[in-house]
Design a protein around this motif. Structure first.
Motif, PDB file in Angstrom:
ATOM      1  N   GLY A 295      -2.342 -15.571  -4.743  1.00  0.00           N
ATOM      2  CA  GLY A 295      -3.643 -14.908  -4.822  1.00  0.00           C
ATOM      3  C   GLY A 295      -3.644 -13.709  -3.905  1.00  0.00           C
ATOM      4  N   LYS A 296      -4.044 -12.567  -4.440  1.00  0.00           N
ATOM      5  CA  LYS A 296      -4.141 -11.349  -3.603  1.00  0.00           C
ATOM      6  C   LYS A 296      -5.617 -11.010  -3.440  1.00  0.00           C
ATOM      7  CE  LYS A 296      -4.468  -6.634  -3.458  1.00  0.00           C
ATOM      8  NZ  LYS A 296      -5.914  -6.464  -3.417  1.00  0.00           N
ATOM      9  N   PHE A 297      -6.044 -10.939  -2.190  1.00  0.00           N
ATOM     10  CA  PHE A 297      -7.459 -10.720  -1.920  1.00  0.00           C
ATOM     11  C   PHE A 297      -7.615  -9.556  -0.944  1.00  0.00           C
ATOM     12  CE2 PHE A 297      -6.613 -15.229  -2.536  1.00  0.00           C
ATOM     13  CZ  PHE A 297      -7.525 -15.581  -3.527  1.00  0.00           C
TER      14      PHE A 297
ATOM     15  N   ALA B  72       6.292  -4.942   0.126  1.00  0.00           N
ATOM     16  CA  ALA B  72       5.052  -4.690  -0.614  1.00  0.00           C
ATOM     17  C   ALA B  72       4.089  -3.845   0.233  1.00  0.00           C
ATOM     18  CB  ALA B  72       4.413  -6.013  -1.025  1.00  0.00           C
ATOM     19  N   ASN B  73       4.073  -4.081   1.545  1.00  0.00           N
ATOM     20  CA  ASN B  73       3.264  -3.242   2.443  1.00  0.00           C
ATOM     21  C   ASN B  73       3.714  -1.783   2.348  1.00  0.00           C
ATOM     22  OD1 ASN B  73       1.685  -5.300   3.452  1.00  0.00           O
ATOM     23  ND2 ASN B  73       2.776  -5.500   5.390  1.00  0.00           N
ATOM     24  N   LYS B  74       5.044  -1.596   2.312  1.00  0.00           N
ATOM     25  CA  LYS B  74       5.564  -0.223   2.195  1.00  0.00           C
ATOM     26  C   LYS B  74       5.093   0.414   0.884  1.00  0.00           C
ATOM     27  CE  LYS B  74      10.031  -0.678   4.526  1.00  0.00           C
ATOM     28  NZ  LYS B  74      11.469  -0.524   4.259  1.00  0.00           N
TER      29      LYS B  74
ATOM     30  N   ILE C  99      -3.858 -11.501   2.039  1.00  0.00           N
ATOM     31  CA  ILE C  99      -5.108 -10.750   2.245  1.00  0.00           C
ATOM     32  C   ILE C  99      -4.718  -9.367   2.758  1.00  0.00           C
ATOM     33  CG2 ILE C  99      -7.341 -10.671   3.423  1.00  0.00           C
ATOM     34  CD1 ILE C  99      -7.311 -13.703   3.582  1.00  0.00           C
ATOM     35  N   THR C 100      -4.978  -8.363   1.935  1.00  0.00           N
ATOM     36  CA  THR C 100      -4.554  -7.003   2.299  1.00  0.00           C
ATOM     37  C   THR C 100      -5.584  -6.383   3.240  1.00  0.00           C
ATOM     38  OG1 THR C 100      -5.528  -6.281   0.214  1.00  0.00           O
ATOM     39  CG2 THR C 100      -3.146  -6.582   0.246  1.00  0.00           C
ATOM     40  N   LEU C 101      -5.080  -5.746   4.296  1.00  0.00           N
ATOM     41  CA  LEU C 101      -5.949  -5.275   5.378  1.00  0.00           C
ATOM     42  C   LEU C 101      -5.794  -3.775   5.615  1.00  0.00           C
ATOM     43  CD1 LEU C 101      -5.042  -8.228   7.807  1.00  0.00           C
ATOM     44  CD2 LEU C 101      -7.123  -8.050   6.430  1.00  0.00           C
ATOM     45  N   GLY C 102      -5.540  -3.003   4.557  1.00  0.00           N
ATOM     46  CA  GLY C 102      -5.393  -1.545   4.700  1.00  0.00           C
ATOM     47  C   GLY C 102      -4.278  -1.208   5.679  1.00  0.00           C
ATOM     48  N   ALA C 103      -4.546  -0.229   6.565  1.00  0.00           N
ATOM     49  CA  ALA C 103      -3.514   0.260   7.498  1.00  0.00           C
ATOM     50  C   ALA C 103      -2.957  -0.855   8.392  1.00  0.00           C
ATOM     51  CB  ALA C 103      -4.097   1.375   8.360  1.00  0.00           C
ATOM     52  N   GLU C 104      -3.713  -1.927   8.546  1.00  0.00           N
ATOM     53  CA  GLU C 104      -3.251  -3.014   9.429  1.00  0.00           C
ATOM     54  C   GLU C 104      -2.208  -3.920   8.788  1.00  0.00           C
ATOM     55  OE1 GLU C 104      -6.434  -5.191  11.377  1.00  0.00           O
ATOM     56  OE2 GLU C 104      -7.560  -3.323  11.344  1.00  0.00           O
ATOM     57  N   GLY C 105      -2.038  -3.805   7.484  1.00  0.00           N
ATOM     58  CA  GLY C 105      -1.011  -4.609   6.818  1.00  0.00           C
ATOM     59  C   GLY C 105      -1.597  -5.741   5.999  1.00  0.00           C
ATOM     60  N   THR C 106      -0.949  -6.907   6.078  1.00  0.00           N
ATOM     61  CA  THR C 106      -1.332  -8.027   5.199  1.00  0.00           C
ATOM     62  C   THR C 106      -1.291  -9.339   5.968  1.00  0.00           C
ATOM     63  OG1 THR C 106      -0.332  -6.874   3.343  1.00  0.00           O
ATOM     64  CG2 THR C 106      -0.688  -9.227   3.048  1.00  0.00           C
ATOM     65  N   LEU C 107      -2.323 -10.142   5.775  1.00  0.00           N
ATOM     66  CA  LEU C 107      -2.268 -11.506   6.299  1.00  0.00           C
ATOM     67  C   LEU C 107      -1.665 -12.389   5.208  1.00  0.00           C
ATOM     68  CD1 LEU C 107      -3.050 -13.638   8.477  1.00  0.00           C
ATOM     69  CD2 LEU C 107      -5.120 -14.007   7.155  1.00  0.00           C
TER      70      LEU C 107
ATOM     71  N   PRO D  81       2.579  -6.352   9.698  1.00  0.00           N
ATOM     72  CA  PRO D  81       2.047  -4.994   9.815  1.00  0.00           C
ATOM     73  C   PRO D  81       2.570  -4.068   8.717  1.00  0.00           C
ATOM     74  CG  PRO D  81       3.460  -5.554  11.692  1.00  0.00           C
ATOM     75  CD  PRO D  81       3.441  -6.736  10.799  1.00  0.00           C
ATOM     76  N   SER D  82       1.776  -3.080   8.404  1.00  0.00           N
ATOM     77  CA  SER D  82       2.240  -2.071   7.439  1.00  0.00           C
ATOM     78  C   SER D  82       2.998  -0.985   8.199  1.00  0.00           C
ATOM     79  CB  SER D  82       1.042  -1.491   6.694  1.00  0.00           C
ATOM     80  OG  SER D  82       1.490  -0.729   5.586  1.00  0.00           O
ATOM     81  N   VAL D  83       3.394   0.036   7.491  1.00  0.00           N
ATOM     82  CA  VAL D  83       4.093   1.142   8.147  1.00  0.00           C
ATOM     83  C   VAL D  83       3.094   2.283   8.346  1.00  0.00           C
ATOM     84  CG1 VAL D  83       6.443   0.674   7.355  1.00  0.00           C
ATOM     85  CG2 VAL D  83       4.868   1.870   5.864  1.00  0.00           C
TER      86      VAL D  83
HETATM   87  P1  ATP Z   1      -7.577  -1.615  -3.701  1.00  0.00           P
HETATM   88  O1  ATP Z   1      -8.642  -0.748  -3.081  1.00  0.00           O
HETATM   89  O2  ATP Z   1      -6.530  -0.856  -4.472  1.00  0.00           O
HETATM   90  O3  ATP Z   1      -8.106  -2.835  -4.426  1.00  0.00           O
HETATM   91  P2  ATP Z   1      -6.868  -3.271  -1.436  1.00  0.00           P
HETATM   92  O4  ATP Z   1      -8.115  -3.120  -0.639  1.00  0.00           O
HETATM   93  O5  ATP Z   1      -6.552  -4.558  -2.003  1.00  0.00           O
HETATM   94  O6  ATP Z   1      -6.735  -2.132  -2.498  1.00  0.00           O
HETATM   95  P3  ATP Z   1      -5.400  -2.178   0.778  1.00  0.00           P
HETATM   96  O7  ATP Z   1      -5.591  -3.159   1.848  1.00  0.00           O
HETATM   97  O8  ATP Z   1      -6.151  -0.896   0.832  1.00  0.00           O
HETATM   98  O9  ATP Z   1      -5.592  -2.903  -0.614  1.00  0.00           O
HETATM   99  O10 ATP Z   1      -3.848  -1.793   0.659  1.00  0.00           O
HETATM  100  C1  ATP Z   1      -2.847  -2.677   0.233  1.00  0.00           C
HETATM  101  C2  ATP Z   1      -1.696  -2.624   1.209  1.00  0.00           C
HETATM  102  O11 ATP Z   1      -1.198  -1.287   1.283  1.00  0.00           O
HETATM  103  C3  ATP Z   1      -2.088  -3.023   2.615  1.00  0.00           C
HETATM  104  O12 ATP Z   1      -1.945  -4.413   2.790  1.00  0.00           O
HETATM  105  C4  ATP Z   1      -1.092  -2.219   3.441  1.00  0.00           C
HETATM  106  O13 ATP Z   1       0.120  -2.909   3.563  1.00  0.00           O
HETATM  107  C5  ATP Z   1      -0.867  -0.958   2.623  1.00  0.00           C
HETATM  108  N1  ATP Z   1      -1.761   0.121   3.094  1.00  0.00           N
HETATM  109  C6  ATP Z   1      -2.987   0.431   2.619  1.00  0.00           C
HETATM  110  N2  ATP Z   1      -3.540   1.449   3.321  1.00  0.00           N
HETATM  111  C7  ATP Z   1      -2.627   1.801   4.246  1.00  0.00           C
HETATM  112  C8  ATP Z   1      -2.581   2.797   5.284  1.00  0.00           C
HETATM  113  N3  ATP Z   1      -3.608   3.628   5.505  1.00  0.00           N
HETATM  114  N4  ATP Z   1      -1.477   2.861   6.062  1.00  0.00           N
HETATM  115  C9  ATP Z   1      -0.437   2.026   5.868  1.00  0.00           C
HETATM  116  N5  ATP Z   1      -0.417   1.073   4.917  1.00  0.00           N
HETATM  117  C10 ATP Z   1      -1.483   0.949   4.109  1.00  0.00           C
END
Ligand code: ATP
Length: 316
Positions: A190-192, A289-291, A223-231, A242-244
């Motif tokens: 599940g991707k959230f 996947a984070n990359k 759980i995707t966390l934007g710039a912070e990466g993924t839990l 962490p993401s890059v």
């Molecule tokens: P969507 O808006 O497409 O539904 P989402 O909210 O599920 O996306 P995000 O968390 O925005 O997804 O991004 C998915 C992954 O991409 C993050 O977990 C992270 O690894 C990477 N990512 C997203 N934004 C950034 C960023 N600003 N810098 C680095 N990595 C990022």
């Protein structure tokens, strides 16, 4: 290599060019392909995987354009359908206060009919269910449920992304949660987003969110966390990967690139179920996947920004 069947919507996003004015004032729109499951299918194919898009567009020029975009990205569209109903259109603008102004003109995506020939193809393969419009009703919702059932009975690997859109579910969040439950119960992956994890679990603390989603049934939670990466959470561990660091210009499609990249890697395993037991491998896959998500933010538009394997390898 397994084939990933991506089920759901493919539509046109008309994005207002003069951002900062709401739709009542916007005059110029750019036509962009949209639809999370279609983006995921492109992400998989662009990374060298095999994907098939299963959805419906209109028998009109917009539908032809959308299917051509998928074909150019090497996605199999032989199971895509055309309908007399016009292609689904979404109009989007950012108003002066930064709020999204949104008009959704739902058309052909809801018309997807069940095709029994897919049942045998699903066996031993993978199913990705992206739910942005699928749970809104119409034949698509029934078809979606039937393919889900086929995947369960055929032992396919199932991935689910609820793709909650507040614009589409105003004041009906409880119904959305209820409709998502069977998929959360039976999915391998599940991707959230953070918002979705909180909405669907009813908890705010991230660890508690994961615990509830596991209790409901999902085995691997990302759980995707934007710039912070993924839990990443499994039965044995929870860790934030962490993401890059990149310079983002447009985050559209980052989540789809993320899940597409994860699914493409899982599709290379001889037995996909083994990923449930191999946390070390899963962590490496999530790092990649984070990359993929990060790279997608560095360009405008979702599909044109999806990475290739070379781009993934080049990003340290
Ligand atoms: P969507 O808006 O497409 O539904 P989402 O909210 O599920 O996306 P995000 O968390 O925005 O997804 O991004 C998915 C992954 O991409 C993050 O977990 C992270 O690894 C990477 N990512 C997203 N934004 C950034 C960023 N600003 N810098 C680095 N990595 C990022």
């Amino acid at each position: 290599m397994k084939k990933v069947f991506c089920i759901g919507e493919l539509l046109i996003d008309f994005v207002a060019e003069n951002q900062g004015s709401d739709l009542s004032k916007a005059t110029i729109f750019t036509k962009k392909p949209g639809g999370a499951p279609a983006n995921v299918a492109c992400a998989i194919a662009k990374l060298g995987g095999t994907s098939s898009f299963v959805g419906c567009v209109g028998n009109d020029p917009f539908g032809s354009y959308l299917l051509n975009v998928l074909k150019e990205n090497h996605v199999d569209v032989s199971l895509a359908q055309r309908s007399k109903t016009f292609t689904t259109l979404a109009y989007v603008s950012l108003s002066e206060n930064g709020e999204r102004d949104f008009v959704f003109s739902r058309g052909a995506d809801k018309e997807l009919q069940y095709d029994s020939s897919l049942k045998k193809d699903i066996k031993g393969n993978m199913l990705h269910l992206g739910a942005a419009t699928a749970l809104l009703g119409g034949p698509l919702e029934k078809t979606y449920g039937r393919y889900f059932f086929d995947a369960l009975t055929q032992g396919a690997f199932i991935s689910f992304d609820p793709n909650f859109r507040g614009d589409l579910w105003k004041e009906e969040e409880d119904l959305f949660i209820k409709k998502c439950m069977p998929f959360i119960e039976k999915s391998h992956l599940g991707k959230f987003s953070l918002e979705e994890a909180r909405l669907l679990s009813g908890k705010t603390d991230l660890n508690a969110c994961c615990d509830i989603l596991h209790e409901i049934g999902t085995k691997i939670i990302a759980i995707t966390l934007g710039a912070e990466g993924t839990l990443l959470s499994t039965a044995n561990s929870k860790l934030t990967i962490p993401s890059v660091s990149v310079k983002p210009v447009d985050t559209t499609g980052a989540g789809d690139a993320f899940i597409g990249c994860l699914l493409q890697q899982i599709s290379t395993l001889k037995d996909t179920e083994t990923i449930l037991e191999n946390t070390d491998l899963l962590v490496k896959m999530v790092e990649n996947a984070n990359k993929a998500g990060a790279i997608t933010t560095t360009n405008f538009g979702a599909i044109p920004s999806l990475p290739t394997q070379e781009q993934l390898r080049a990003l340290v």
